[in-house]
Design a protein around this motif. Structure first.
Motif, PDB file in Angstrom:
ATOM      1  N   THR A 315       0.878  -1.167  -0.165  1.00  0.00           N
ATOM      2  CA  THR A 315       0.024   0.093   0.062  1.00  0.00           C
ATOM      3  C   THR A 315       0.972   1.253   0.165  1.00  0.00           C
ATOM      4  O   THR A 315       0.758   2.455  -0.839  1.00  0.00           O
ATOM      5  CB  THR A 315      -0.968   0.141   1.263  1.00  0.00           C
ATOM      6  OG1 THR A 315      -1.582  -1.263   1.087  1.00  0.00           O
ATOM      7  CG2 THR A 315      -1.948   1.198   1.390  1.00  0.00           C
ATOM      8  N   MET A 316       2.052   1.200   0.877  1.00  0.00           N
ATOM      9  CA  MET A 316       3.015   2.393   0.817  1.00  0.00           C
ATOM     10  C   MET A 316       3.396   2.439  -0.465  1.00  0.00           C
ATOM     11  O   MET A 316       3.802   3.801  -1.009  1.00  0.00           O
ATOM     12  CB  MET A 316       3.856   2.203   1.753  1.00  0.00           C
ATOM     13  CG  MET A 316       3.212   2.174   3.391  1.00  0.00           C
ATOM     14  SD  MET A 316       2.379   3.855   3.841  1.00  0.00           S
ATOM     15  CE  MET A 316       4.153   4.891   3.988  1.00  0.00           C
ATOM     16  N   GLU A 317       3.774   1.326  -1.155  1.00  0.00           N
ATOM     17  CA  GLU A 317       4.307   1.645  -2.391  1.00  0.00           C
ATOM     18  C   GLU A 317       3.730   2.359  -3.255  1.00  0.00           C
ATOM     19  O   GLU A 317       3.853   3.335  -4.194  1.00  0.00           O
ATOM     20  CB  GLU A 317       4.624   0.016  -2.875  1.00  0.00           C
ATOM     21  CG  GLU A 317       6.071  -0.103  -3.579  1.00  0.00           C
ATOM     22  CD  GLU A 317       6.334  -1.464  -3.835  1.00  0.00           C
ATOM     23  OE1 GLU A 317       7.068  -2.368  -2.987  1.00  0.00           O
ATOM     24  OE2 GLU A 317       5.867  -1.801  -5.065  1.00  0.00           O
ATOM     25  N   VAL A 318       2.283   1.908  -3.618  1.00  0.00           N
ATOM     26  CA  VAL A 318       1.236   2.496  -4.381  1.00  0.00           C
ATOM     27  C   VAL A 318       1.254   4.331  -3.752  1.00  0.00           C
ATOM     28  O   VAL A 318       1.166   4.933  -4.846  1.00  0.00           O
ATOM     29  CB  VAL A 318      -0.213   2.016  -4.282  1.00  0.00           C
ATOM     30  CG1 VAL A 318      -1.151   2.706  -5.256  1.00  0.00           C
ATOM     31  CG2 VAL A 318      -0.079   0.484  -4.835  1.00  0.00           C
ATOM     32  N   LEU A 319       1.148   4.522  -2.743  1.00  0.00           N
ATOM     33  CA  LEU A 319       1.029   5.560  -2.179  1.00  0.00           C
ATOM     34  C   LEU A 319       2.205   6.421  -2.717  1.00  0.00           C
ATOM     35  O   LEU A 319       2.271   7.747  -3.117  1.00  0.00           O
ATOM     36  CB  LEU A 319       1.157   5.664  -0.649  1.00  0.00           C
ATOM     37  CG  LEU A 319       0.678   6.807  -0.139  1.00  0.00           C
ATOM     38  CD1 LEU A 319      -0.827   7.095  -0.013  1.00  0.00           C
ATOM     39  CD2 LEU A 319       1.233   7.111   1.522  1.00  0.00           C
ATOM     40  N   ASN A 320       3.490   5.983  -2.588  1.00  0.00           N
ATOM     41  CA  ASN A 320       4.583   6.537  -3.260  1.00  0.00           C
ATOM     42  C   ASN A 320       4.675   6.719  -4.638  1.00  0.00           C
ATOM     43  O   ASN A 320       5.155   7.483  -5.301  1.00  0.00           O
ATOM     44  CB  ASN A 320       6.010   6.020  -2.844  1.00  0.00           C
ATOM     45  CG  ASN A 320       6.073   6.180  -1.293  1.00  0.00           C
ATOM     46  OD1 ASN A 320       6.301   7.493  -0.890  1.00  0.00           O
ATOM     47  ND2 ASN A 320       6.380   5.129  -0.400  1.00  0.00           N
ATOM     48  N   ALA A 321       4.139   5.551  -5.345  1.00  0.00           N
ATOM     49  CA  ALA A 321       4.050   5.600  -6.786  1.00  0.00           C
ATOM     50  C   ALA A 321       3.072   6.684  -7.519  1.00  0.00           C
ATOM     51  O   ALA A 321       3.681   7.312  -8.300  1.00  0.00           O
ATOM     52  CB  ALA A 321       3.830   4.219  -7.397  1.00  0.00           C
ATOM     53  N   ILE A 366       4.030  13.844   1.433  1.00  0.00           N
ATOM     54  CA  ILE A 366       4.118  14.014  -0.279  1.00  0.00           C
ATOM     55  C   ILE A 366       3.170  15.255  -0.415  1.00  0.00           C
ATOM     56  O   ILE A 366       3.487  16.184  -1.242  1.00  0.00           O
ATOM     57  CB  ILE A 366       3.249  12.863  -0.640  1.00  0.00           C
ATOM     58  CG1 ILE A 366       4.186  11.594  -0.790  1.00  0.00           C
ATOM     59  CG2 ILE A 366       2.727  13.207  -2.116  1.00  0.00           C
ATOM     60  CD1 ILE A 366       3.459  10.416  -0.900  1.00  0.00           C
ATOM     61  N   LEU A 367       2.235  15.653   0.372  1.00  0.00           N
ATOM     62  CA  LEU A 367       1.289  16.963   0.069  1.00  0.00           C
ATOM     63  C   LEU A 367       2.243  18.129   0.354  1.00  0.00           C
ATOM     64  O   LEU A 367       2.075  19.106  -0.378  1.00  0.00           O
ATOM     65  CB  LEU A 367       0.154  17.017   1.248  1.00  0.00           C
ATOM     66  CG  LEU A 367      -0.908  15.861   0.779  1.00  0.00           C
ATOM     67  CD1 LEU A 367      -2.060  16.140   1.781  1.00  0.00           C
ATOM     68  CD2 LEU A 367      -1.366  16.055  -0.669  1.00  0.00           C
TER      69      LEU A 367
END
Ligand code: 5AD
Ligand code: SF4
Length: 433
Positions: A315-321, A366-367
């Motif tokens: 999930t964190m990977e998708v968040l970062n991608a 990220i924001l």
């Protein structure tokens, strides 16, 4: 003196629109006027949400408060998803409640208010063609329902049990409603459904074949419609045709809600979401490629039963991608009437809290990076809301919330704004044209 209605709306945009329908029906047929003071009301309505457990607990404490402050002969009604789900249980737990009206029975509001202790929660009821009277809380943006119910069976979600099976509203009714909204001053049309891009699979009567992409084309062909938004689409049904229309149609606002729920294909399977991590990433990448200024928002559930450290890392990977412009994140909350309620491999609550915190901290970072994208830029804003602090607020096409100093006269207008200050949730600026 006109009878007074106090209405509190919890939950999603669908509920906001259902409340508008309740207000319209009670005004047209029963002569109710709105009040913002529950103590003055002859009828108090709570339009509830049951998607997570917390608001359901809150409902009963709130009902108690309303019961204490209401006028002696005032009535209390509970509507919405918790009404569908708990039904007569509500009257058992709060005997002073006068009626319970489910989320799929809104059109019965005019009769149920006269039937003490009545409970109407039929989830097979078809009100997809009911001609509700007109009322909108704002003239600038018009919410329009395009379907009722939901056909998905996500294992965490109670909504199919509170809103029933999915039925699309005939496209001619939607187009007629959009036309009327424009005549009344709306420039923005906001199409609503639990699963908008599944539109057109089932109507209650005969209907030509119209899918969501075609519906978007028809609504955008209406003169006077300047902006179209919609929620919620489902990642599974984001086919190329839909994404290409989204990209090419200038009236469609470039903001897409893509509810991820989890980045782990294993967990997605357990949730019965119907897509994989790769499919989701592929769709998001296609969107970013075709629409460079697109803003993508999402919903994420952490600590679904069986979620391992590795699943959470996905999930964190998708968040970062994807680098979502907005994330609504929740700890999994077991809901009655759902499949996952019976799953036994629950995640330790302590770990659930840690994961949520980790995800939100990363998203905030990220924001903090993304927010600079609008700094010093000139953007077009449609102003919709007067704030009490001397500002008017609106949104850019790609959903950045922008505030400028100003008053009433900006409402319902578009203006070019130069952004002078940015934060995670809102940008500030000055009108340049
Ligand atoms: N627990 C936590 N979050 C939930 N949602 C729906 N059901 C649950 C649940 N049981 C979240 C999903 C959905 C959003 C509206 O609420 O992320 O997209
Ligand atoms: Fe809440 Fe879902 Fe019902 Fe909307 S549809 S009110 S989010 S439970």
């Amino acid at each position: 003196m006109a009878k007074k209605l106090f209405i509190e709306t919890l939950g999603c945009a669908m509920n906001v629109r259902d409340s508008e329908h309740i207000i319209a029906e009670l005004h047209a047929h029963e002569g109710y006027e709105l009040t913002t003071d529950a103590a003055q009301a002859d009828l108090i309505v709570i339009n509830t949400c049951s998607v997570r457990e917390k608001p359901v607990h809150k409902l009963f404490s709130e009902l108690g408060v309303f019961n204490r402050l209401k006028k002696a002969d005032a009535k209390i009604g509970v509507c919405g998803c918790t009404a569908s789900h708990l039904g007569k249980e509500i009257i058992k737990r709060a005997p002073y409640v006068n009626f319970v009206l489910g989320a799929r029975n809104v059109s019965k509001i005019g009769t149920i208010i006269h039937q003490d202790k009545a409970v109407e929660i039929d989830i097979d009821y078809d009100e997809s063609q009911f001609a509700f009277k007109e009322f909108r809380t704002t003239t600038y943006k018009a919410y329009i329902n395009i379907s009722i119910g939901c056909d998905k069976q996500c294992t965490f979600c109670i909504v199919p049990k509170t809103r029933g099976d999915e039925i699309s509203i005939p496209s001619e009714l939607i187009v007629a409603e959009a036309r009327k909204a424009v005549e009344n001053g709306a420039k923005e049309i906001f199409l609503l459904g639990q699963n908008v891009n599944h539109y057109g699979r089932r109507f209650s009567g005969e209907h030509e074949k119209v899918n969501f992409t075609e519906l978007l084309r028809r609504v955008s062909a209406i003169e006077g419609v300047e902006r179209i938004r919609f929620t919620s689409p489902h990642p599974l049904h984001m086919d190329d045709e839909f994404i290409e229309e989204f990209a090419a149609n200038p009236k469609i606002c470039k903001s897409m809600h893509m509810p991820l729920q989890s980045g782990s294909t294993e967990i997605l399977k357990a949730m019965k979401r119907g897509y994989t991590k790769e499919w989701f990433l592929n769709r998001a990448a296609k969107l970013r490629a075709l629409v460079p200024n697109v803003s993508i928002s999402t919903d994420i559930i952490v600590a679904f039963p069986g979620e391992t450290e590795e699943d959470f890392a996905q999930t964190m990977e998708v968040l970062n991608a994807v680098r979502f412009e907005q994330v609504f994140s929740f700890k999994y909350s077991p809901r009655p009437l759902t499949e996952a309620e019976h799953f036994t491999n629950v995640v330790d609550p302590e770990i659930a809290s840690q994961r949520l915190h980790q995800l939100q901290t990363r998203q905030d970072a990220i924001l903090d990076e993304l927010k600079w994208a609008t700094m010093d830029k000139v953007v077009e804003v449609y102003f919709e809301e007067l704030r009490s602090d001397g500002y008017v607020a609106g949104r850019t096409d790609n959903n950045v919330s922008v505030k400028v100093k100003g008053s009433q006269e900006y409402l319902g207008t578009m203006a070019k704004v130069k952004i002078t200050e940015v934060s995670r949730a809102v940008a500030y600026g000055e009108i340049v044209a």
